[in-house]
Scaffold this active site. Sequence first.
Site, PDB file in Angstrom:
ATOM      1  N   LEU A 136      -8.852  12.392  -2.978  1.00  0.00           N
ATOM      2  CA  LEU A 136      -8.788  11.344  -4.000  1.00  0.00           C
ATOM      3  C   LEU A 136      -7.468  10.569  -3.935  1.00  0.00           C
ATOM      4  O   LEU A 136      -6.413  11.134  -3.655  1.00  0.00           O
ATOM      5  CB  LEU A 136      -8.952  11.976  -5.391  1.00  0.00           C
ATOM      6  CG  LEU A 136     -10.256  12.774  -5.585  1.00  0.00           C
ATOM      7  CD1 LEU A 136     -10.300  13.372  -6.987  1.00  0.00           C
ATOM      8  CD2 LEU A 136     -11.491  11.913  -5.325  1.00  0.00           C
ATOM      9  N   GLY A 156      -7.459   4.581  -5.764  1.00  0.00           N
ATOM     10  CA  GLY A 156      -8.737   3.859  -5.885  1.00  0.00           C
ATOM     11  C   GLY A 156      -9.728   4.665  -6.722  1.00  0.00           C
ATOM     12  O   GLY A 156     -10.366   4.143  -7.638  1.00  0.00           O
ATOM     13  N   HIS A 157      -9.819   5.970  -6.426  1.00  0.00           N
ATOM     14  CA  HIS A 157     -10.713   6.833  -7.214  1.00  0.00           C
ATOM     15  C   HIS A 157     -10.231   6.891  -8.669  1.00  0.00           C
ATOM     16  O   HIS A 157     -11.032   6.877  -9.604  1.00  0.00           O
ATOM     17  CB  HIS A 157     -10.744   8.261  -6.644  1.00  0.00           C
ATOM     18  CG  HIS A 157     -11.284   8.354  -5.249  1.00  0.00           C
ATOM     19  ND1 HIS A 157     -10.487   8.596  -4.162  1.00  0.00           N
ATOM     20  CD2 HIS A 157     -12.547   8.233  -4.766  1.00  0.00           C
ATOM     21  CE1 HIS A 157     -11.225   8.637  -3.065  1.00  0.00           C
ATOM     22  NE2 HIS A 157     -12.477   8.407  -3.400  1.00  0.00           N
ATOM     23  N   MET A 162     -16.158  11.884  -2.158  1.00  0.00           N
ATOM     24  CA  MET A 162     -16.128  12.918  -1.124  1.00  0.00           C
ATOM     25  C   MET A 162     -14.750  13.572  -1.124  1.00  0.00           C
ATOM     26  O   MET A 162     -14.321  14.153  -0.121  1.00  0.00           O
ATOM     27  CB  MET A 162     -16.458  12.320   0.239  1.00  0.00           C
ATOM     28  CG  MET A 162     -17.884  11.760   0.275  1.00  0.00           C
ATOM     29  SD  MET A 162     -18.607  11.668   1.919  1.00  0.00           S
ATOM     30  CE  MET A 162     -17.489  10.581   2.718  1.00  0.00           C
ATOM     31  N   GLY A 163     -14.053  13.458  -2.257  1.00  0.00           N
ATOM     32  CA  GLY A 163     -12.736  14.085  -2.382  1.00  0.00           C
ATOM     33  C   GLY A 163     -11.660  13.280  -1.672  1.00  0.00           C
ATOM     34  O   GLY A 163     -11.838  12.088  -1.409  1.00  0.00           O
ATOM     35  N   SER A 187      -7.877   3.966   1.272  1.00  0.00           N
ATOM     36  CA  SER A 187      -9.011   4.685   1.850  1.00  0.00           C
ATOM     37  C   SER A 187      -8.552   6.106   2.138  1.00  0.00           C
ATOM     38  O   SER A 187      -7.385   6.321   2.523  1.00  0.00           O
ATOM     39  CB  SER A 187      -9.419   4.022   3.169  1.00  0.00           C
ATOM     40  OG  SER A 187     -10.204   4.907   3.940  1.00  0.00           O
ATOM     41  N   GLY A 241     -16.581   1.815  -5.768  1.00  0.00           N
ATOM     42  CA  GLY A 241     -15.524   0.846  -5.470  1.00  0.00           C
ATOM     43  C   GLY A 241     -16.050  -0.288  -4.611  1.00  0.00           C
ATOM     44  O   GLY A 241     -16.931  -0.100  -3.769  1.00  0.00           O
TER      45      GLY A 241
HETATM   46  O1  PAF Z   1     -18.003   6.435  -1.082  1.00  0.00           O
HETATM   47  C1  PAF Z   1     -18.106   7.678  -0.932  1.00  0.00           C
HETATM   48  O2  PAF Z   1     -17.134   8.421  -1.078  1.00  0.00           O
HETATM   49  C2  PAF Z   1     -19.451   8.270  -0.556  1.00  0.00           C
HETATM   50  O3  PAF Z   1     -20.151   7.422   0.281  1.00  0.00           O
HETATM   51  C3  PAF Z   1     -20.302   8.676  -1.772  1.00  0.00           C
HETATM   52  C4  PAF Z   1     -20.692   7.479  -2.607  1.00  0.00           C
HETATM   53  C5  PAF Z   1     -19.537   9.664  -2.632  1.00  0.00           C
HETATM   54  C6  PAF Z   1     -21.588   9.356  -1.296  1.00  0.00           C
HETATM   55  O4  PAF Z   1     -21.312  10.486  -0.532  1.00  0.00           O
END
Ligand code: PAF
Length: 277
Positions: free
Chosen positions: A28, A31-32, A25-26, A181, A143
């Site tokens: 970032l 972790g991403h 969901m951006g 987060s 994650g």
């Molecule tokens: O973990 C997230 O960022 C969201 O729940 C996901 C998996 C992208 C779904 O919108």
Amino acid sequence: MQQLTSSQQLSAFVRGGDVGLVPTMGSLHAGHASLIERAKQENECVIVSIFVNPLQFNKTDDLRKYPQTTIADIELLEKLNVDAVYLPKYADIYPEGDEVQRLSAGVVGESFEGAARPGHFDGMLTVVHRLLQQVNPSHAYFGEKDAQQLCLARQMVDDLEMPVKIIGCDLIRDADGLALSSRNVHLSNAARNNALRLYQALTRAAEDFAEGERQAQNLLSTIHGMLNGADIKVAYCAVVNDKTFAELNDEVDCGSRVIIAAEVGGVHLLDNMLLVS
Ligand code: PAF
């Protein structure tokens, strides 16, 4: 890096071979980045989606406040050498508009995070299902910080026999232990200090387990004891079977997971730790 801003552009881009999808969901963070690095090792092509999915927010205020940093996100993805970023609009994901039929996350979807945020997991599975259908990846990366989400995504893919492997990746922490987060940007310094107690309490419980403590209630008492007195409102804290997310109230096995969610300084935070000896 290709920027795909519609489902048509995505369809024109998707190809065969091993494709890794990292749904986000951006906003970032490292972790991403760790999910993306793993996806790059295991696939010929890596696609990152950025879509703030309104269906998984049960409070409009939470959706409104969700941090959005698209320009910085795109810069980071360029640096990470991602093949494409998918930036769909609402109508690309939900062409039927408000008539969208949500998938049901079932009983597991109503416990813990699902009880704290009713409808959250139905909305999450609905968007993950659509993204998997549109991108058709061989692997999708999630994650372990959102361990219940990971468990539900795996269950959905199994139940619907979707041809994709769900890969769970390690939870990434700041140097002092705070679980990364996107919501951490909302923490004041004082709240961030308090939030560290979640990690410290989980660590103590995991150490007790490693030293032989097997009773769920004793592990949980240790955690609550360590949080006592701090400005932390615990939403839930439990020991669960890591595969099914069933709550364990008595004896706990190696490989179980202790999970916690709490409101700290007005921010909803999640953390968890695997119990190993
Ligand atoms: O973990 C997230 O960022 C969201 O729940 C996901 C998996 C992208 C779904 O919108």
